[in-house]
Design a protein around this motif. Structure first.
Motif, PDB file in Angstrom:
ATOM      1  N   ALA A   1       0.869  -1.265   0.025  1.00  0.00           N
ATOM      2  CA  ALA A   1       0.121   0.048   0.169  1.00  0.00           C
ATOM      3  C   ALA A   1       0.732   1.283   0.033  1.00  0.00           C
ATOM      4  CB  ALA A   1      -0.843  -0.105   1.115  1.00  0.00           C
ATOM      5  N   THR A   2       0.383   2.299  -0.649  1.00  0.00           N
ATOM      6  CA  THR A   2       1.090   3.447  -0.622  1.00  0.00           C
ATOM      7  C   THR A   2       0.791   4.616   0.624  1.00  0.00           C
ATOM      8  OG1 THR A   2      -0.547   4.460  -2.128  1.00  0.00           O
ATOM      9  CG2 THR A   2       1.475   3.498  -2.982  1.00  0.00           C
ATOM     10  N   GLY A   3      -0.446   4.511   1.169  1.00  0.00           N
ATOM     11  CA  GLY A   3      -0.919   5.294   1.949  1.00  0.00           C
ATOM     12  C   GLY A   3      -1.092   4.779   3.613  1.00  0.00           C
ATOM     13  N   THR A   4      -0.657   3.453   3.800  1.00  0.00           N
ATOM     14  CA  THR A   4      -0.735   2.712   4.999  1.00  0.00           C
ATOM     15  C   THR A   4       0.434   2.095   5.354  1.00  0.00           C
ATOM     16  OG1 THR A   4      -3.015   2.174   4.239  1.00  0.00           O
ATOM     17  CG2 THR A   4      -2.378   0.909   6.443  1.00  0.00           C
ATOM     18  N   ASP A   5       0.866   2.076   6.840  1.00  0.00           N
ATOM     19  CA  ASP A   5       1.866   1.259   7.167  1.00  0.00           C
ATOM     20  C   ASP A   5       1.711  -0.182   6.663  1.00  0.00           C
ATOM     21  OD1 ASP A   5       2.983   3.526   8.374  1.00  0.00           O
ATOM     22  OD2 ASP A   5       2.095   3.013  10.411  1.00  0.00           O
ATOM     23  N   THR A   6       2.927  -0.807   6.309  1.00  0.00           N
ATOM     24  CA  THR A   6       2.986  -2.226   6.074  1.00  0.00           C
ATOM     25  C   THR A   6       4.107  -3.152   6.404  1.00  0.00           C
ATOM     26  OG1 THR A   6       3.901  -1.507   3.920  1.00  0.00           O
ATOM     27  CG2 THR A   6       1.587  -1.845   3.774  1.00  0.00           C
ATOM     28  N   VAL A   7       3.818  -4.239   6.718  1.00  0.00           N
ATOM     29  CA  VAL A   7       5.026  -4.943   7.012  1.00  0.00           C
ATOM     30  C   VAL A   7       4.915  -6.114   5.970  1.00  0.00           C
ATOM     31  CG1 VAL A   7       6.104  -6.780   8.584  1.00  0.00           C
ATOM     32  CG2 VAL A   7       4.787  -4.801   9.351  1.00  0.00           C
ATOM     33  N   LEU A   8       6.087  -6.442   5.254  1.00  0.00           N
ATOM     34  CA  LEU A   8       5.990  -7.463   3.879  1.00  0.00           C
ATOM     35  C   LEU A   8       6.801  -8.501   4.254  1.00  0.00           C
ATOM     36  CD1 LEU A   8       5.753  -4.657   1.138  1.00  0.00           C
ATOM     37  CD2 LEU A   8       3.794  -6.115   2.222  1.00  0.00           C
ATOM     38  N   ALA A   9       6.631  -9.729   4.199  1.00  0.00           N
ATOM     39  CA  ALA A   9       7.789 -10.717   4.310  1.00  0.00           C
ATOM     40  C   ALA A   9       7.997 -11.124   2.640  1.00  0.00           C
ATOM     41  CB  ALA A   9       6.878 -12.248   4.646  1.00  0.00           C
ATOM     42  N   ASP A  10       9.281 -10.660   2.307  1.00  0.00           N
ATOM     43  CA  ASP A  10       9.881 -10.483   0.966  1.00  0.00           C
ATOM     44  C   ASP A  10      10.288 -12.178   0.923  1.00  0.00           C
ATOM     45  OD1 ASP A  10      11.177 -10.301  -1.569  1.00  0.00           O
ATOM     46  OD2 ASP A  10      11.521  -7.866  -0.678  1.00  0.00           O
ATOM     47  N   ALA A  11       9.722 -12.671  -0.204  1.00  0.00           N
ATOM     48  CA  ALA A  11      10.106 -13.873  -0.665  1.00  0.00           C
ATOM     49  C   ALA A  11      11.437 -14.055  -1.394  1.00  0.00           C
ATOM     50  CB  ALA A  11       9.110 -14.657  -1.116  1.00  0.00           C
ATOM     51  N   THR A  12      11.859 -12.870  -1.914  1.00  0.00           N
ATOM     52  CA  THR A  12      13.041 -12.850  -2.815  1.00  0.00           C
ATOM     53  C   THR A  12      14.331 -13.548  -2.516  1.00  0.00           C
ATOM     54  OG1 THR A  12      12.232 -10.680  -3.471  1.00  0.00           O
ATOM     55  CG2 THR A  12      14.507 -11.421  -4.347  1.00  0.00           C
ATOM     56  N   ASP A  13      14.909 -13.183  -1.208  1.00  0.00           N
ATOM     57  CA  ASP A  13      15.890 -14.005  -0.753  1.00  0.00           C
ATOM     58  C   ASP A  13      15.639 -15.562  -0.699  1.00  0.00           C
ATOM     59  OD1 ASP A  13      17.385 -11.583  -0.797  1.00  0.00           O
ATOM     60  OD2 ASP A  13      17.285 -11.423   1.410  1.00  0.00           O
ATOM     61  N   GLY A  14      14.837 -15.903   0.018  1.00  0.00           N
ATOM     62  CA  GLY A  14      14.366 -17.195   0.128  1.00  0.00           C
ATOM     63  C   GLY A  14      14.268 -18.115  -1.083  1.00  0.00           C
ATOM     64  N   LEU A  15      13.554 -17.385  -2.055  1.00  0.00           N
ATOM     65  CA  LEU A  15      13.397 -18.290  -3.395  1.00  0.00           C
ATOM     66  C   LEU A  15      14.766 -18.296  -4.136  1.00  0.00           C
ATOM     67  CD1 LEU A  15       9.684 -16.962  -4.256  1.00  0.00           C
ATOM     68  CD2 LEU A  15      10.322 -19.315  -3.990  1.00  0.00           C
ATOM     69  N   ARG A  16      15.290 -17.262  -4.251  1.00  0.00           N
ATOM     70  CA  ARG A  16      16.571 -17.250  -4.809  1.00  0.00           C
ATOM     71  C   ARG A  16      17.602 -18.344  -4.212  1.00  0.00           C
ATOM     72  NH1 ARG A  16      21.179 -15.782  -3.099  1.00  0.00           N
ATOM     73  NH2 ARG A  16      20.339 -14.747  -1.463  1.00  0.00           N
ATOM     74  N   GLN A  17      17.338 -18.421  -2.851  1.00  0.00           N
ATOM     75  CA  GLN A  17      18.327 -19.354  -2.436  1.00  0.00           C
ATOM     76  C   GLN A  17      17.844 -21.028  -2.713  1.00  0.00           C
ATOM     77  OE1 GLN A  17      18.115 -18.438   1.959  1.00  0.00           O
ATOM     78  NE2 GLN A  17      18.925 -16.549   1.362  1.00  0.00           N
ATOM     79  N   ALA A  18      16.353 -21.231  -2.890  1.00  0.00           N
ATOM     80  CA  ALA A  18      15.863 -22.353  -3.091  1.00  0.00           C
ATOM     81  C   ALA A  18      16.316 -22.581  -4.766  1.00  0.00           C
ATOM     82  CB  ALA A  18      14.430 -22.217  -2.988  1.00  0.00           C
ATOM     83  N   LEU A  19      16.015 -21.692  -5.650  1.00  0.00           N
ATOM     84  CA  LEU A  19      16.478 -22.048  -6.760  1.00  0.00           C
ATOM     85  C   LEU A  19      17.943 -22.256  -7.086  1.00  0.00           C
ATOM     86  CD1 LEU A  19      14.369 -22.035  -9.381  1.00  0.00           C
ATOM     87  CD2 LEU A  19      13.591 -21.293  -7.363  1.00  0.00           C
ATOM     88  N   ASP A  20      18.835 -21.571  -6.390  1.00  0.00           N
ATOM     89  CA  ASP A  20      20.324 -21.695  -6.447  1.00  0.00           C
ATOM     90  C   ASP A  20      20.384 -23.538  -5.972  1.00  0.00           C
ATOM     91  OD1 ASP A  20      20.872 -19.169  -7.290  1.00  0.00           O
ATOM     92  OD2 ASP A  20      21.506 -18.625  -5.201  1.00  0.00           O
ATOM     93  N   TYR A  21      19.839 -23.677  -4.849  1.00  0.00           N
ATOM     94  CA  TYR A  21      20.114 -25.033  -4.389  1.00  0.00           C
ATOM     95  C   TYR A  21      19.514 -26.100  -5.296  1.00  0.00           C
ATOM     96  CZ  TYR A  21      19.565 -28.980  -0.968  1.00  0.00           C
ATOM     97  OH  TYR A  21      19.979 -30.111  -0.467  1.00  0.00           O
ATOM     98  N   LEU A  22      18.305 -25.972  -6.046  1.00  0.00           N
ATOM     99  CA  LEU A  22      17.859 -26.966  -6.853  1.00  0.00           C
ATOM    100  C   LEU A  22      18.698 -27.068  -8.017  1.00  0.00           C
ATOM    101  CD1 LEU A  22      13.973 -26.190  -6.294  1.00  0.00           C
ATOM    102  CD2 LEU A  22      15.408 -28.108  -5.290  1.00  0.00           C
TER     103      LEU A  22
END
Length: 339
Positions: free
Chosen positions: A149-170
């Motif tokens: 959201a642009t007008g509201t406080d947000t907390v996001l669990a960003d999957a980018t690092d975890g998925l990158r590690q998973a694809l590297d591993y696989l």
């Protein structure tokens, strides 16, 4: 059913965020756009939520906040609620819980019902988009978790690092054809993860079989197992751990062994991942930390600290266990035994 802000936006042919601003921040819209939205709202009989009064609620001074989740039975949301409840206890807040059962209509009703009864709202993994939640809240401070959201406080669990590690591993294990089982199309997390995994598959020069949406449950994963097996993929990443556990169960029924024939990766790293058979390789998502941070951000917003909308992105991390191993040559199930 009474008309919603979504109905107004569709009828006026504008974005939902634009329709929301017509009632919450009209100065940001051009006169023609504002006139069109307000005229459409009158035509449909839409009535915006009454603005929240600035004065504190007439009680003994106790602060009450609501935590809204889509499924409290899911261990990842249970961890979120437990952490939020603990943070609320330390701050001497009363924390009430609402479960929407992944239903956007129920979520809409819950927020509208709670806004006049609480001092603040935390909405976790909502099915509604941010603009409608902002409009429904009627001025009550809101923190959104896993919904941009642009007008509201947000907390996001960003999957980018975890998925990158998973694809590297696989990739290191020799997997070249990967399946991905999606969650709900209304989920920000699902859309974010699909976008990331598509990009990473291209980067790693992998074949990606993007399978359709499933219920974010063990049953949803079991239902998806046949398509996973038929895809010929040697590894699959599931939207969450419950779906991954369902895929393992369904694959076993079809005579496919995990991890010998098929490697499986989940998402969330729930406690069951460490005790399943085989133990589940998963991407740890810090939902407990998200629960604590969401309550802290809400407390600051309720105190009127003057800070603009804030966005906290929390990283994810691959946890390797027994459900993954080097790739075995596989062909789609419907071609087995054919000459």
């Amino acid at each position: 059913m009474s008309p919603t802000l979504t109905d107004v936006a569709k009828k006026a042919n504008v974005a939902l965020s634009t329709a929301s601003r017509a009632f919450s921040d009209p100065d940001r819209l051009g006169p023609d756009t504002l006139r069109k939205v307000l005229s459409t709202a009158r035509e449909l009989g839409y009535e915006p939520p009454a603005p929240r009064a600035a004065e504190p609620r007439p009680d003994t001074g106790t602060v009450t906040v609501a935590v809204v989740v889509p499924d409290v039975a899911n261990p990842v949301f249970s961890a979120f609620v437990k952490a939020a409840q603990s943070q609320g206890w330390h701050r001497r807040h009363t924390v009430v819980l609402a479960d929407t059962d992944f239903d956007p209509d129920r979520e809409r009703e819950v927020i509208a019902h709670l806004r006049d009864r609480v001092d603040g709202l935390v909405v976790c993994s909502p099915r509604l988009d941010a603009a409608e939640i902002e409009a429904l809240s009627g001025g009550v401070p809101v923190v959104l978790v896993n919904r941009e959201a642009t007008g509201t406080d947000t907390v996001l669990a960003d999957a980018t690092d975890g998925l990158r590690q998973a694809l590297d591993y696989l990739t290191a294990l020799g997997h070249r054809r990967i399946a991905y089982v999606q969650g709900s199309p209304r989920s920000w997390s699902n859309a974010h993860r699909v976008e990331v995994v598509r990009h990473l598959a291209d980067t790693h020069d992998l074949e990606l079989e993007l399978l359709g949406s499933q219920a974010e449950t063990v049953a949803g994963g079991t239902a998806a197992a046949a398509r996973v097996v038929a895809s010929g993929a040697t590894a699959v990443i599931a939207h969450n751990d419950l779906v991954a556990l369902g895929v393992i169960t369904g694959a076993r029924t079809l005579g496919v062994r995990v991890p010998d024939d098929l490697s499986v990766v989940g998402m969330d790293d729930i406690p069951f991942a460490a005790v399943s058979q085989p133990t589940l390789t998963s991407i740890a998502v810090p939902m407990g930390r998200a629960g604590s941070l969401a309550l802290r951000m809400l407390d600051q917003a309720m105190a009127g600290d003057g800070a603009g909308p804030r966005c906290l992105r929390l990283p994810t991390q691959l946890v390797v266990r027994g459900s993954t191993r080097p790739a075995a040559a596989r062909v789609p199930a419907d071609t087995r035994g054919n000459p």
